[in-house]
Scaffold this active site. Structure first.
Site, PDB file in Angstrom:
ATOM      1  N   SER A   1       0.831  -1.207   0.000  1.00  0.00           N
ATOM      2  CA  SER A   1       0.000   0.000   0.000  1.00  0.00           C
ATOM      3  C   SER A   1       0.869   1.263   0.000  1.00  0.00           C
ATOM      4  O   SER A   1       1.671   1.460  -0.917  1.00  0.00           O
ATOM      5  CB  SER A   1      -0.956  -0.038   1.196  1.00  0.00           C
ATOM      6  OG  SER A   1      -1.962   0.927   1.076  1.00  0.00           O
TER       7      SER A   1
ATOM      8  N   ASP B   1     -10.488  -2.913  -4.549  1.00  0.00           N
ATOM      9  CA  ASP B   1      -9.413  -1.993  -4.163  1.00  0.00           C
ATOM     10  C   ASP B   1      -9.385  -0.813  -5.124  1.00  0.00           C
ATOM     11  O   ASP B   1      -9.224  -0.995  -6.337  1.00  0.00           O
ATOM     12  CB  ASP B   1      -8.071  -2.725  -4.214  1.00  0.00           C
ATOM     13  CG  ASP B   1      -6.910  -1.907  -3.671  1.00  0.00           C
ATOM     14  OD1 ASP B   1      -7.109  -0.727  -3.333  1.00  0.00           O
ATOM     15  OD2 ASP B   1      -5.794  -2.450  -3.589  1.00  0.00           O
TER      16      ASP B   1
ATOM     17  N   HIS C   1      -8.468  -4.743  -0.367  1.00  0.00           N
ATOM     18  CA  HIS C   1      -7.224  -4.098   0.061  1.00  0.00           C
ATOM     19  C   HIS C   1      -7.003  -4.404   1.544  1.00  0.00           C
ATOM     20  O   HIS C   1      -7.906  -4.272   2.360  1.00  0.00           O
ATOM     21  CB  HIS C   1      -7.328  -2.587  -0.160  1.00  0.00           C
ATOM     22  CG  HIS C   1      -6.073  -1.844   0.117  1.00  0.00           C
ATOM     23  ND1 HIS C   1      -5.190  -1.493  -0.871  1.00  0.00           N
ATOM     24  CD2 HIS C   1      -5.539  -1.378   1.278  1.00  0.00           C
ATOM     25  CE1 HIS C   1      -4.170  -0.835  -0.342  1.00  0.00           C
ATOM     26  NE2 HIS C   1      -4.361  -0.749   0.966  1.00  0.00           N
TER      27      HIS C   1
END
Length: 403
Positions: free
Chosen positions: A187, A346, A376
């Site tokens: 991320s 996501d 995610h």
């Protein structure tokens, strides 16, 4: 009568709790109940923090950080298999994991945690980084970079760059082969890992002190660009029962880039860049690189934009080290072999697909894997998912082979 009232109130509370918990995932979701239950505490924290922000108690971002630190106690450093120490690399806090088994030349991994640039620390990621050190029999450096909004861009990147340079330049001190060190992250950590790799590659060509090149770059659903929030996955995941949606991601980007969430509405509605600037960046962030089913869901940008805002933030937004997807083909060619994971639910999915397509068009070595039915955060979720285990295994297998 009192018993009847008590039963009615209890039943009403149970119905309310059930209604709150039951926030159904899509029909094609993998292990939907496990994903649904994992979101209950997160959704509760988000509601509390939004309320706190509305009444002026605390910003939503800082409130979520407080909860994350409160719920995760400090990890013990002792370990029978590893020598684990909190130390400084280049003046930056890191947690260092060194296997105790005898090996004159370990491989090395720099891992950069996620959390939207304003959450997370080495404690929260301790279980994962210990696992990397044990499974890979590698020396692992987990970077505890400073967080936004107190320390916005480029401070987190500078911390990660300084720590990585220290490790590359002093690898032998830690029993590591300096030419067998990779970098990775998930991320926001994926964003920072790619930015560090780009920085090191460029500095190597400009007379900077020579450091060994990175061996690999391993990214899990990375955040790659702040210029286009109307890409299909941002549109698809504007809301829903997921850990990350468009508003949370835009908020995180602004917190990182500027240290505040000013003009969130303009950014959310893609009014933060002029049509001319956006057109100039199409060679980097272009939805035509996406498969047809994604292109069909792209939202056409409005011709209206906030001219003053676009002029004010233009230089920051075009910075490739903030948005690594804006890197030229020439710079992308300098990157080491890459592993990239994306997942279905996501808003960052489109970013990842575009980067993979650009790398493939350039002939760059890239190992790409997409995980359907999960959201995610599945790679680091405390609610262990089957596909999370699969992704972790594939991640480690790539590093075993490439480091």
């Amino acid at each position: 009568m009192q018993l009847q009232t008590c039963l009615i109130v209890s039943a009403a509370l149970l119905v309310g709790v059930a209604y709150y918990v039951y926030y159904p995932f899509p029909a094609d979701a993998d292990q939907p109940w496990k994903q649904m239950m994992s979101m209950v505490p997160i959704r509760t924290i988000n509601h509390v923090c939004h309320f706190g922000e509305r009444v002026g108690y605390s910003s939503s971002a800082l409130c979520r950080r407080w909860f994350s630190l409160f719920l995760m106690s400090k990890q013990e450093l002792s370990d029978e298999d590893l020598e684990v120490t909190d130390t400084l690399f280049g003046g930056v806090k890191v947690r260092l994991y060194i296997p105790k088994e005898s090996n004159p030349e370990h491989t090395g991994l720099v891992y950069i945690h996620g959390g939207g640039w304003y959450l997370g620390n080495v404690n929260i990621y301790d279980k994962k980084t210990r696992d990397f050190a044990r499974s890979l029999k590698a020396v692992v450096v987990s970077i505890d970079y400073r967080l936004a909004p107190e320390h916005p861009f480029p401070v987190p990147l500078e911390d990660c760059l300084a720590a990585t340079k220290h490790f590359l330049g002093n690898a032998k001190k830690y029993g590591v082969n300096p030419r067998r060190i990779g970098i990775g992250g998930d991320s926001a950590g994926g964003n920072l890992a790619m930015a560090v790799a780009l920085k090191l590659a460029k500095e190597g060509e400009t007379g900077e002190p020579t450091l060994p090149p990175l061996r690999s770059l391993s990214l899990v659903y990375p955040a790659l660009q702040i210029v286009d929030f109307n890409l299909p996955s941002y549109v698809d995941y504007t809301g829903g029962p997921f850990l990350l949606n468009k508003q949370l991601m835009v908020s995180a980007w602004l917190t990182y880039a500027f240290g505040n969430e000013n003009h969130l509405t303009d950014f959310f509605n893609n009014r933060h860049m002029s049509p001319e600037s956006r057109l100039n960046l199409r060679r980097f962030v272009n939805s035509s690189l996406l498969p047809g089913e994604y292109i069909d869901r792209k939202v056409k940008d409005s011709s209206s934009f906030n001219k003053h805002l676009a002029e004010e933030v233009g230089d920051t937004l075009s910075n490739q080290f903030l948005s690594p997807l804006l890197s030229s083909d020439e710079d992308l060619r300098k990157l080491p072999k890459m592993l990239l994971f994306t997942c279905q639910y996501d808003p960052l999915l489109s970013d990842g697909i575009i980067l993979v397509k650009r790398l493939q068009n350039l002939g760059n070595p890239v190992v790409y894997q997409h995980f359907t039915g999960v959201q995610h955060g599945f790679f680091s979720s405390r609610f262990v998912m089957t596909k999370g285990k699969q992704a972790l295994t594939a991640y480690k297998e790539f590093l075993k082979k490439e480091l």
